[in-house]
Write a protein that holds these residues in place. Structure first.
Motif, short mmCIF file in Angstrom:
data_model
loop_
_atom_site.label_atom_id
_atom_site.label_comp_id
_atom_site.label_asym_id
_atom_site.label_seq_id
_atom_site.Cartn_x
_atom_site.Cartn_y
_atom_site.Cartn_z
N ASN A 56 0.87 -1.17 0.00
CA ASN A 56 0.00 0.00 0.00
C ASN A 56 0.91 1.22 0.00
O ASN A 56 1.62 1.47 0.97
N THR A 57 0.90 1.95 -1.10
CA THR A 57 1.75 3.13 -1.21
C THR A 57 0.92 4.41 -1.34
O THR A 57 1.35 5.40 -1.92
N GLY A 58 -0.29 4.36 -0.80
CA GLY A 58 -1.10 5.57 -0.75
C GLY A 58 -1.60 6.04 -2.10
O GLY A 58 -1.94 7.22 -2.26
N VAL A 59 -1.67 5.15 -3.07
CA VAL A 59 -2.13 5.53 -4.41
C VAL A 59 -3.61 5.93 -4.33
O VAL A 59 -4.42 5.20 -3.74
N PRO A 60 -3.97 7.07 -4.90
CA PRO A 60 -5.37 7.51 -4.80
C PRO A 60 -6.31 6.57 -5.56
O PRO A 60 -5.92 5.90 -6.51
N ALA A 61 -7.55 6.52 -5.10
CA ALA A 61 -8.56 5.73 -5.81
C ALA A 61 -8.87 6.38 -7.15
O ALA A 61 -8.80 7.60 -7.30
N ALA A 62 -9.19 5.56 -8.13
CA ALA A 62 -9.54 6.08 -9.45
C ALA A 62 -10.98 6.54 -9.45
O ALA A 62 -11.88 5.77 -9.09
N ASP A 92 -4.80 -12.96 4.97
CA ASP A 92 -5.57 -11.83 5.47
C ASP A 92 -4.68 -10.94 6.32
O ASP A 92 -3.52 -11.26 6.60
N GLY A 93 -5.23 -9.82 6.73
CA GLY A 93 -4.46 -8.86 7.52
C GLY A 93 -4.68 -7.45 7.02
O GLY A 93 -4.92 -7.24 5.81
N HIS A 94 -4.63 -6.50 7.93
CA HIS A 94 -4.87 -5.10 7.58
C HIS A 94 -3.88 -4.60 6.53
O HIS A 94 -4.22 -3.74 5.70
N GLU A 95 -2.66 -5.15 6.54
CA GLU A 95 -1.64 -4.68 5.61
C GLU A 95 -1.94 -5.03 4.16
O GLU A 95 -1.33 -4.50 3.23
N LEU A 96 -2.89 -5.94 3.93
CA LEU A 96 -3.25 -6.32 2.56
C LEU A 96 -4.23 -5.35 1.91
O LEU A 96 -4.39 -5.35 0.69
N LEU A 97 -4.91 -4.54 2.72
CA LEU A 97 -5.92 -3.64 2.19
C LEU A 97 -5.30 -2.57 1.30
O LEU A 97 -4.39 -1.85 1.72
N ARG A 98 -5.75 -2.52 0.07
CA ARG A 98 -5.24 -1.61 -0.96
C ARG A 98 -3.74 -1.77 -1.19
O ARG A 98 -3.05 -0.82 -1.58
N ALA A 99 -3.26 -2.97 -0.96
CA ALA A 99 -1.87 -3.30 -1.32
C ALA A 99 -1.89 -3.86 -2.74
O ALA A 99 -2.66 -4.77 -3.04
N PHE A 100 -1.04 -3.31 -3.59
CA PHE A 100 -0.99 -3.74 -4.99
C PHE A 100 0.42 -4.21 -5.33
O PHE A 100 1.39 -3.83 -4.68
N LYS A 101 0.49 -5.05 -6.33
CA LYS A 101 1.76 -5.66 -6.70
C LYS A 101 2.76 -4.61 -7.19
O LYS A 101 2.40 -3.69 -7.93
N THR A 102 4.00 -4.77 -6.77
CA THR A 102 5.07 -3.90 -7.24
C THR A 102 5.35 -4.19 -8.71
O THR A 102 5.75 -5.30 -9.04
N PRO A 103 5.13 -3.24 -9.61
CA PRO A 103 5.43 -3.50 -11.02
C PRO A 103 6.92 -3.42 -11.30
O PRO A 103 7.66 -2.72 -10.60
N SER A 104 7.36 -4.13 -12.31
CA SER A 104 8.75 -4.01 -12.74
C SER A 104 9.00 -2.61 -13.27
O SER A 104 8.14 -2.03 -13.95
#
Length: 414
Positions: free
Chosen positions: A281-287, A331-343
């Protein structure tokens, strides 16, 4: 005497220059410490290990399967309208992505297309990791109502009609489908879903097996799509010999220093593919205008429930395989809005950015990480970097060195 003294002076001068040259060659290039040099070399493409085997796909490295998979990858008949192929969004000439914020198939999706090169190294696929293999990943878009929009018996019939010989050469005899409905599958289309439910369980299993094999063939092809050399790779390789002088500009070297240091980029963008293949989760805004996207929090549940995962009935994995799936964090709070690190390989040349193309330019991406805004949900892992304008410019200069060399584009045969 004067001539002898002159010759002696030249000899001494030459010896001094030689000693200085030897000292420069042995000294850390660009002032790098040995630890920094080791980090830089670890990011180079020549440090990439061989592709890991995929025990869930027994034809993953079968050249015949790759040939079949390549044909399927470009076949628009594998869609509801006869106009969409995998290559519609994964354009070979554009790093197997499409340059738009949201992918467009038979409809509009809610995510950005991800490149393919090197993804055989990733244990989980998609921005949320809802698939755990390349072959399983290939199946999702085929049934998505906004991507390919088709169904399982439709696809099995296409294989039987147009690819029977090459399919049977790899996977064995096709099942008899003459008595099956032309369009059936567990999809959003109500008629197709009802037709699927009415089929005998043995027929559903046979069609599922063909469907899974379509994914396995496409995956065999995708494993041949490899990342290409960049100017950064040339520089990193030269650190062990010539020192890399002249390969990168001063700004690019300064940007690399920020990348592995003050900018903290290497914390997530590490290894030869410049990704840790984890979810953050890097704080990316919602679309704007899109449904709430929980990222990995939703993807972790989906991959566990997927009948085409590594532990499922259509996987070729053995009893001791599938450790990534067995032991993943579910599961876990850290997974919420966590997205894969792109190359980051080639990333400077493929805006827009983030999982839904929310950030338009590379400068805006760097500004986002520099400011570290709060996440719209969950908890952002970022902290303000306090990079100056000059440092942000240098960091972008370095990221451009990760673009593929022009002559490397033909490496995969496209």
């Amino acid at each position: 005497m004067r001539r002898a003294a002159t010759i002696l002076s030249l000899v001494l001068l030459g010896a001094g220059l030689l000693a200085a040259g030897l000292h420069a060659a042995s000294a850390p290039a660009e002032g790098w410490t040995e630890e920094e040099r080791a980090i830089i070399r670890s990011l180079a493409l020549n440090a990439l290990p061989p592709q890991p085997a995929d025990p869930s796909n027994w034809v993953a490295d079968d050249p015949r399967a790759a040939v079949l998979g390549r044909a399927l990858f470009f076949d628009v008949r594998l869609s509801a309208n006869g106009q969409v192929a995998c290559a519609t969004c994964h354009l070979p000439e554009r790093q197997f992505q499409d340059d738009v914020p949201l992918a467009r198939g038979v409809g509009m999706t809610s995510r950005r297309t991800m490149p393919i090169a090197g993804m055989a190294h990733s244990p989980f696929l998609f921005w949320d990791g809802r698939k755990d293999s390349l072959w399983s990943q290939a199946l999702g878009p085929l049934e998505s109502p906004v991507e390919h929009g088709g169904n399982r018996t439709q696809y099995a019939r296409i294989i039987a009609e147009h690819y029977r010989e090459s399919y049977e050469a790899v996977f064995g005899p096709m099942p008899d489908m003459s008595h099956l409905p032309p369009r059936a599958g567990p999809v959003a289309d109500l008629d197709a879903a009802a037709a699927w439910k009415a089929m005998a369980e043995t027929d559903r299993y046979a069609v599922n097996r063909v469907f899974a094999n379509i994914g396995k063939a496409i995956a065999a092809f995708e494993r041949t799509v490899l990342p290409t050399q960049t100017r950064f790779d040339a520089y990193a390789s030269a650190l062990g010999s010539s020192g890399g002088a002249g390969i990168l500009t001063e700004d690019e070297v300064a940007g690399l220093r920020l990348f592995i240091g003050k900018g903290e980029c290497v914390n997530c963008h590490n290894g030869p593919l410049l990704t840790d293949n984890h979810f953050h989760n890097t704080g990316v805004p919602a679309a704007p205008g899109l449904p709430e996207d929980q990222g990995r929090a939703a993807g972790a549940k989906l991959v566990r429930e997927d009948p085409f995962n590594c532990l499922g009935p259509y996987s070729d994995a053995g009893e001791g395989d599938c450790s990534e799936l067995r032991f993943m964090a579910a599961d876990g709070h850290e997974l919420l809005r966590a997205f894969k690190t792109p190359s980051l390989r080639g990333a400077a040349d493929r805006p827009p950015y983030m999982h839904a193309g929310q950030i338009a330019t590379l400068a805006d991406v760097v500004a986002h990480y520099n400011a570290a805004p709060a996440a719209p949900a969950g908890h952002s892992e970022l902290r303000p970097l306090k990079l100056s304008e000059a440092e942000r410019r240098q960091l972008m200069a370095f990221l451009a060195t990760l673009n593929p060399k022009a002559e490397g584009q033909s490496r995969n045969g496209f």
